[in-house]
Enzyme design. Structure first.
Site, PDB file in Angstrom:
ATOM      1  CG  HIS A 242      -1.737  -1.141   1.470  1.00 19.58           C
ATOM      2  ND1 HIS A 242      -2.983  -1.279   0.903  1.00 19.58           N
ATOM      3  CD2 HIS A 242      -1.547  -2.256   2.226  1.00 19.58           C
ATOM      4  CE1 HIS A 242      -3.538  -2.421   1.298  1.00 19.58           C
ATOM      5  NE2 HIS A 242      -2.685  -3.040   2.078  1.00 19.58           N
TER       6      HIS A 242
HETATM    7  O1  RIB Z   1      -4.214  -0.281   5.375  1.00 21.73           O
HETATM    8  C1  RIB Z   1      -2.883  -0.264   4.919  1.00 21.73           C
HETATM    9  C2  RIB Z   1      -2.025   0.590   5.812  1.00 21.73           C
HETATM   10  O2  RIB Z   1      -2.047   0.041   7.122  1.00 21.73           O
HETATM   11  C3  RIB Z   1      -0.551   0.606   5.397  1.00 21.73           C
HETATM   12  O3  RIB Z   1       0.011   1.852   5.734  1.00 21.73           O
HETATM   13  C4  RIB Z   1       0.065  -0.488   6.230  1.00 21.73           C
HETATM   14  O4  RIB Z   1       1.432  -0.217   6.543  1.00 21.73           O
HETATM   15  C5  RIB Z   1      -0.752  -0.429   7.485  1.00 21.73           C
HETATM   16  O5  RIB Z   1      -0.152   0.536   8.303  1.00 21.73           O
END
Ligand code: RIB
Ligand code: CA
Length: 320
Positions: A242
């Protein structure tokens, strides 16, 4: 010089990829890194951030620790099992021990100092809970014009991951997300999980990264717990990095397709707490609504070119 950038992060396996992407991009002036609670406690996220920078031979970049808990209510998220007990699949010892000490004075002082010293507006890329950024905006209105834009990994237009309604970063501190995203104080880009999921990387891509050199091999060593989580979540031999998608947009503006849309954040204690409500109705219809738009306008990422994104990651991360 390209992008002047500060990353606020909770490493975190995907955070590690995002940090390495910025650290190994010659067209990025990575001014500093601040850390926050999230995937694991802030003591660990700070240690992990320093180790990733040491791996990338970028200990010229200062690191400061930030918030240990949300702005208002006690933490409701437990450390994420997807990232392992130490935040890096239990493999943080694969990374070199950092030599540079943590900056004194905490994240707020480092953020303010870097923005005060910047001769051009700076991009902020928060890829964890938004607690540090909300505190900065609240305490230093004089610095708002020093911020070019805030590129946030967070939110979900469809269903969430932390709960049915909420994405983890926003759910971790909804009040902070509300302040940053709907305050109208700085230009915000929201990179929601709906788009990051479209940019998943396969185990095959990861194996290619592992063979590319020491940095790729070290990043690959961090993935086991995270990849196991996403094999279940995706039903495929792949994982979603992500934060690297958000940092890719931060350093390559326009990489993602965005739309300027009204956004609100649910901060009640109900089942939708932490939901990001994005109004994607056509503006002609939206204008007719009786209910005033509760949020601010945000450039919301609505689509990506996964191949273009993965090519950028390969180009920057798979260097020998
Ligand atoms: O939902 C994804 C996010 O949550 C990303 O930043 C991952 O590192 C977790 O922190
Ligand atoms: Ca993160």
């Amino acid at each position: 010089m390209g992008t002047r950038l500060i990353i606020d992060t909770d490493p975190g396996v995907d955070d590690a990829f995002a940090l390495a992407l910025a650290a190994r991009s010659a067209d990025v002036d990575l001014l500093g890194v601040t850390t926050v609670f999230g995937n694991v406690d802030v003591e660990l996220t700070t240690a992990n951030a320093r180790r990733v920078l040491a791996l990338c031979d970028r200990e010229d970049v200062p690191v400061a620790g930030g918030a240990a808990r949300p702005l208002v209510h006690p933490r409701r998220t437990r450390p994420s099992s997807a990232h392992g007990d130490d935040g890096l699949s239990g493999r943080s010892d694969v990374l070199p021990a950092p030599r540079r000490p943590v900056e004194p004075g905490g994240a707020g002082r480092l953020l303010a100092g870097l923005l005060e010293a910047a001769d051009e507006p700076v991009t902020l890329a928060p890829i964890g809970p938004l607690t540090n950024i909300a505190a900065l905006l609240a305490s230093r209105p004089d610095l708002h014009d020093r911020i070019a834009r805030v590129v946030v990994m967070g939110g979900a237009v469809g269903g969430g991951n932390a709960t049915a309604a909420a994405e983890f970063n926003v759910f971790s501190d909804p009040e902070a997300a509300h302040r940053v995203l709907t305050g109208g104080e700085v230009p915000c880009v929201l990179v929601p999980m709906d788009v990051t999921y479209r940019c998943a990387v396969t185990a095959e891509w990861l194996a290619g990264l592992a063979a590319s050199g020491p940095v790729g091999a070290a990043l690959h060593a961090l993935v086991p717990d995270y990849l196991a989580h996403y094999r279940k979540a995706l039903g495929a031999d792949a994982m979603v990095i992500h934060d690297a998608v958000a940092v890719a947009e931060a350093i390559a503006p326009g990489l993602l397709r965005t739309e300027s849309l009204p956004v609100a954040v649910e901060t009640s204690a109900g089942p939708a707490r932490g939901a990001t409500v994005v109004d994607r109705r056509r503006s002609e219809v939206r204008g007719e609504t009786e209910v005033p738009v509760l949020g601010g306008r945000v450039d919301v990422a609505v689509d990506a070119d996964p191949d273009r994104l993965r090519a950028l990651l390969t180009e920057r991360l798979a260097q020998p």
